[in-house]
Write a protein that holds these residues in place. Structure first.
Motif, PDB file in Angstrom:
ATOM      1  N   ASN A   1       0.798  -1.217   0.000  1.00  0.00           N
ATOM      2  CA  ASN A   1       0.000   0.000   0.000  1.00  0.00           C
ATOM      3  C   ASN A   1       0.831   1.267   0.000  1.00  0.00           C
ATOM      4  O   ASN A   1       0.294   2.362   0.063  1.00  0.00           O
ATOM      5  CB  ASN A   1      -0.936   0.025   1.209  1.00  0.00           C
ATOM      6  CG  ASN A   1      -0.159   0.085   2.520  1.00  0.00           C
ATOM      7  OD1 ASN A   1       0.978  -0.359   2.582  1.00  0.00           O
ATOM      8  ND2 ASN A   1      -0.771   0.624   3.556  1.00  0.00           N
TER       9      ASN A   1
ATOM     10  N   GLU B   1       2.737   4.412  -1.174  1.00  0.00           N
ATOM     11  CA  GLU B   1       2.685   5.277  -2.338  1.00  0.00           C
ATOM     12  C   GLU B   1       4.045   5.301  -3.010  1.00  0.00           C
ATOM     13  O   GLU B   1       5.077   5.423  -2.359  1.00  0.00           O
ATOM     14  CB  GLU B   1       2.299   6.693  -1.928  1.00  0.00           C
ATOM     15  CG  GLU B   1       2.286   7.685  -3.103  1.00  0.00           C
ATOM     16  CD  GLU B   1       1.906   9.085  -2.683  1.00  0.00           C
ATOM     17  OE1 GLU B   1       1.573   9.277  -1.506  1.00  0.00           O
ATOM     18  OE2 GLU B   1       1.954   9.989  -3.546  1.00  0.00           O
TER      19      GLU B   1
ATOM     20  N   ASN C   1      -6.641  -9.958  -0.193  1.00  0.00           N
ATOM     21  CA  ASN C   1      -6.157  -8.696   0.354  1.00  0.00           C
ATOM     22  C   ASN C   1      -5.247  -8.033  -0.661  1.00  0.00           C
ATOM     23  O   ASN C   1      -4.275  -8.637  -1.122  1.00  0.00           O
ATOM     24  CB  ASN C   1      -5.405  -8.935   1.668  1.00  0.00           C
ATOM     25  CG  ASN C   1      -5.064  -7.629   2.334  1.00  0.00           C
ATOM     26  OD1 ASN C   1      -5.732  -6.619   2.137  1.00  0.00           O
ATOM     27  ND2 ASN C   1      -4.001  -7.635   3.107  1.00  0.00           N
ATOM     28  N   TYR C   2      -5.560  -6.804  -1.014  1.00  0.00           N
ATOM     29  CA  TYR C   2      -4.767  -6.102  -2.023  1.00  0.00           C
ATOM     30  C   TYR C   2      -5.077  -4.620  -1.936  1.00  0.00           C
ATOM     31  O   TYR C   2      -5.884  -4.184  -1.110  1.00  0.00           O
ATOM     32  CB  TYR C   2      -5.063  -6.647  -3.429  1.00  0.00           C
ATOM     33  CG  TYR C   2      -6.532  -6.774  -3.750  1.00  0.00           C
ATOM     34  CD1 TYR C   2      -7.210  -7.976  -3.536  1.00  0.00           C
ATOM     35  CD2 TYR C   2      -7.254  -5.688  -4.256  1.00  0.00           C
ATOM     36  CE1 TYR C   2      -8.560  -8.091  -3.814  1.00  0.00           C
ATOM     37  CE2 TYR C   2      -8.594  -5.810  -4.537  1.00  0.00           C
ATOM     38  CZ  TYR C   2      -9.247  -7.012  -4.324  1.00  0.00           C
ATOM     39  OH  TYR C   2     -10.588  -7.128  -4.601  1.00  0.00           O
ATOM     40  N   TYR C   3      -4.419  -3.866  -2.778  1.00  0.00           N
ATOM     41  CA  TYR C   3      -4.582  -2.415  -2.786  1.00  0.00           C
ATOM     42  C   TYR C   3      -4.800  -1.932  -4.213  1.00  0.00           C
ATOM     43  O   TYR C   3      -4.224  -2.478  -5.163  1.00  0.00           O
ATOM     44  CB  TYR C   3      -3.345  -1.740  -2.187  1.00  0.00           C
ATOM     45  CG  TYR C   3      -3.091  -2.183  -0.770  1.00  0.00           C
ATOM     46  CD1 TYR C   3      -2.351  -3.328  -0.497  1.00  0.00           C
ATOM     47  CD2 TYR C   3      -3.613  -1.466   0.306  1.00  0.00           C
ATOM     48  CE1 TYR C   3      -2.134  -3.754   0.803  1.00  0.00           C
ATOM     49  CE2 TYR C   3      -3.398  -1.880   1.609  1.00  0.00           C
ATOM     50  CZ  TYR C   3      -2.670  -3.033   1.851  1.00  0.00           C
ATOM     51  OH  TYR C   3      -2.462  -3.451   3.144  1.00  0.00           O
TER      52      TYR C   3
ATOM     53  N   PHE D   1      -5.141   1.638  -6.735  1.00  0.00           N
ATOM     54  CA  PHE D   1      -4.709   3.022  -6.831  1.00  0.00           C
ATOM     55  C   PHE D   1      -5.237   3.646  -8.123  1.00  0.00           C
ATOM     56  O   PHE D   1      -5.451   2.954  -9.120  1.00  0.00           O
ATOM     57  CB  PHE D   1      -3.169   3.110  -6.882  1.00  0.00           C
ATOM     58  CG  PHE D   1      -2.452   2.423  -5.757  1.00  0.00           C
ATOM     59  CD1 PHE D   1      -2.216   1.056  -5.783  1.00  0.00           C
ATOM     60  CD2 PHE D   1      -1.981   3.144  -4.677  1.00  0.00           C
ATOM     61  CE1 PHE D   1      -1.536   0.419  -4.755  1.00  0.00           C
ATOM     62  CE2 PHE D   1      -1.295   2.526  -3.636  1.00  0.00           C
ATOM     63  CZ  PHE D   1      -1.073   1.160  -3.681  1.00  0.00           C
TER      64      PHE D   1
ATOM     65  N   ARG E   1      -6.091   6.013  -3.129  1.00  0.00           N
ATOM     66  CA  ARG E   1      -5.815   4.582  -2.963  1.00  0.00           C
ATOM     67  C   ARG E   1      -6.916   3.948  -2.107  1.00  0.00           C
ATOM     68  O   ARG E   1      -7.559   4.616  -1.303  1.00  0.00           O
ATOM     69  CB  ARG E   1      -4.447   4.368  -2.332  1.00  0.00           C
ATOM     70  CG  ARG E   1      -4.414   4.320  -0.826  1.00  0.00           C
ATOM     71  CD  ARG E   1      -3.014   4.204  -0.295  1.00  0.00           C
ATOM     72  NE  ARG E   1      -2.427   5.523  -0.115  1.00  0.00           N
ATOM     73  CZ  ARG E   1      -1.187   5.722   0.278  1.00  0.00           C
ATOM     74  NH1 ARG E   1      -0.380   4.706   0.478  1.00  0.00           N
ATOM     75  NH2 ARG E   1      -0.723   6.938   0.446  1.00  0.00           N
ATOM     76  N   GLN E   2      -7.108   2.653  -2.298  1.00  0.00           N
ATOM     77  CA  GLN E   2      -8.155   1.911  -1.586  1.00  0.00           C
ATOM     78  C   GLN E   2      -7.574   0.582  -1.112  1.00  0.00           C
ATOM     79  O   GLN E   2      -6.909  -0.126  -1.874  1.00  0.00           O
ATOM     80  CB  GLN E   2      -9.338   1.643  -2.531  1.00  0.00           C
ATOM     81  CG  GLN E   2     -10.433   0.760  -1.979  1.00  0.00           C
ATOM     82  CD  GLN E   2     -11.369   1.500  -1.043  1.00  0.00           C
ATOM     83  OE1 GLN E   2     -11.738   2.648  -1.301  1.00  0.00           O
ATOM     84  NE2 GLN E   2     -11.764   0.854   0.036  1.00  0.00           N
ATOM     85  N   GLU E   3      -7.849   0.254   0.136  1.00  0.00           N
ATOM     86  CA  GLU E   3      -7.434  -1.039   0.667  1.00  0.00           C
ATOM     87  C   GLU E   3      -8.610  -2.001   0.543  1.00  0.00           C
ATOM     88  O   GLU E   3      -9.719  -1.674   0.963  1.00  0.00           O
ATOM     89  CB  GLU E   3      -6.990  -0.885   2.116  1.00  0.00           C
ATOM     90  CG  GLU E   3      -5.770   0.014   2.232  1.00  0.00           C
ATOM     91  CD  GLU E   3      -5.508   0.502   3.642  1.00  0.00           C
ATOM     92  OE1 GLU E   3      -4.423   1.046   3.866  1.00  0.00           O
ATOM     93  OE2 GLU E   3      -6.382   0.343   4.505  1.00  0.00           O
TER      94      GLU E   3
ATOM     95  N   LYS F   1     -11.062  -2.764   3.381  1.00  0.00           N
ATOM     96  CA  LYS F   1     -11.910  -1.685   3.881  1.00  0.00           C
ATOM     97  C   LYS F   1     -13.140  -1.552   2.993  1.00  0.00           C
ATOM     98  O   LYS F   1     -13.020  -1.383   1.778  1.00  0.00           O
ATOM     99  CB  LYS F   1     -11.142  -0.359   3.894  1.00  0.00           C
ATOM    100  CG  LYS F   1     -10.098  -0.271   4.983  1.00  0.00           C
ATOM    101  CD  LYS F   1      -9.509   1.127   5.052  1.00  0.00           C
ATOM    102  CE  LYS F   1      -8.514   1.231   6.200  1.00  0.00           C
ATOM    103  NZ  LYS F   1      -7.889   2.573   6.284  1.00  0.00           N
TER     104      LYS F   1
ATOM    105  N   SER G   1      -1.926  -3.630  -6.483  1.00  0.00           N
ATOM    106  CA  SER G   1      -0.750  -4.153  -5.794  1.00  0.00           C
ATOM    107  C   SER G   1      -1.227  -5.095  -4.708  1.00  0.00           C
ATOM    108  O   SER G   1      -2.262  -4.847  -4.082  1.00  0.00           O
ATOM    109  CB  SER G   1       0.066  -3.001  -5.189  1.00  0.00           C
ATOM    110  OG  SER G   1       1.213  -3.481  -4.543  1.00  0.00           O
ATOM    111  N   HIS G   2      -0.487  -6.169  -4.471  1.00  0.00           N
ATOM    112  CA  HIS G   2      -0.920  -7.082  -3.420  1.00  0.00           C
ATOM    113  C   HIS G   2       0.259  -7.594  -2.604  1.00  0.00           C
ATOM    114  O   HIS G   2       1.369  -7.727  -3.123  1.00  0.00           O
ATOM    115  CB  HIS G   2      -1.694  -8.262  -4.020  1.00  0.00           C
ATOM    116  CG  HIS G   2      -0.814  -9.271  -4.689  1.00  0.00           C
ATOM    117  ND1 HIS G   2      -0.306 -10.368  -4.022  1.00  0.00           N
ATOM    118  CD2 HIS G   2      -0.331  -9.350  -5.952  1.00  0.00           C
ATOM    119  CE1 HIS G   2       0.427 -11.089  -4.857  1.00  0.00           C
ATOM    120  NE2 HIS G   2       0.440 -10.495  -6.028  1.00  0.00           N
TER     121      HIS G   2
END
Lengths: 114, 119
Positions: A100, A102, B31-33, B35, B50-52, B55, B95-96
């Motif tokens: 996560n 940046e 689980n990942y992110y 953007f 960005r987002q998780e 969440k 991205s993970h």
């Protein structure tokens, strides 16, 4: 102050030549990356270094060799340049290598191989 | 392998109006992110939002918000009150973490959407 800088911004060279692109970050980050953006604007990761250690090496010809003399620098050397190497190359950095974080990008280096 | 798809090569919007950019992705990870990055004509890549994935609440940054639909693997970007300075290419990225709980930070990008804001 520029956070992530690349030199040169433009590079025009002949096929078969060897060239280098330099990247420096003053953010105190420990992870740096090289991305390639092709003529269709598609961005793809090439390499990543964490604390000077290579941690990502995507399927990239071995004519491309990254070198990280210290945490703040990640240079990209390209041997025997080919027409297909023409692209914009972006350097980026992040603090840590968690998913996560940046990534801060440099301004890019437009490489043109004639 | 993860893939990210942006099906809108180009979009345009009038100044002060709202526009939504689409992004879908494919992954087997839980689980990942995600953007959204912006690349204006200057070529500089800038993180927008960005987002998780764990969440449920959608991320918001001023005029930028996302609609994250995990089951549908959709991650759209809404820009409200569009401004001329929003003209740029927008990239969705994924991205993970790996099994060890940390990732090598590898971003997988979509093809990009060129957004033009008209006065």
């Amino acid at each position: 102050d520029t956070a992530v800088s690349q030199t040169p911004k433009y590079l025009v060279t002949q096929m078969g030549n060897d060239k280098s692109i330099k990247c420096e970050q003053n953010l105190g980050h420990d992870t740096m990356y090289w991305y390639k953006q092709d003529s269709k604007k598609f961005l793809k990761i090439m390499f990543s270094y964490n604390n000077k250690e290579l941690i990502i090496n995507e399927t990239v010809p071995n004519r491309f060799s990254p070198k990280s003399p210290d945490k703040a620098h990640l240079n990209l050397h390209i041997n025997s340049l080919e027409l297909g190497d023409s692209a914009v190359y972006f350097c980026a950095s992040s603090q840590g290598r968690t998913a996560n974080n940046e990534q801060f990008f440099g301004p890019g280096t437009r490489l043109t191989v004639l | 392998a993860q893939t990210v798809t942006q099906s809108q090569p180009e979009m345009s919007v009038q100044e002060a109006e709202t526009v939504t950019l689409s992004c879908t992705y494919d992954t087997s990870e839980n689980n990942y992110y995600l953007f959204w990055y912006k690349q204006p004509p200057s070529r500089q890549m800038i993180l927008v939002i960005r987002q998780e994935a764990y969440k449920q609440q959608n991320a918001t940054e001023n005029r930028f918000s996302v609609n994250f639909q995990k089951a549908a693997k959709s991650f759209s970007l809404k820009i409200s009150d569009s401004q001329l300075g929003d003209t740029a290419m927008y990239f969705c990225a994924f991205s993970h973490p790996n099994a060890g709980g940390t990732s090598y930070g590898k971003l997988t990008f979509g093809q990009g959407t060129i957004l033009t804001v008209h006065p």
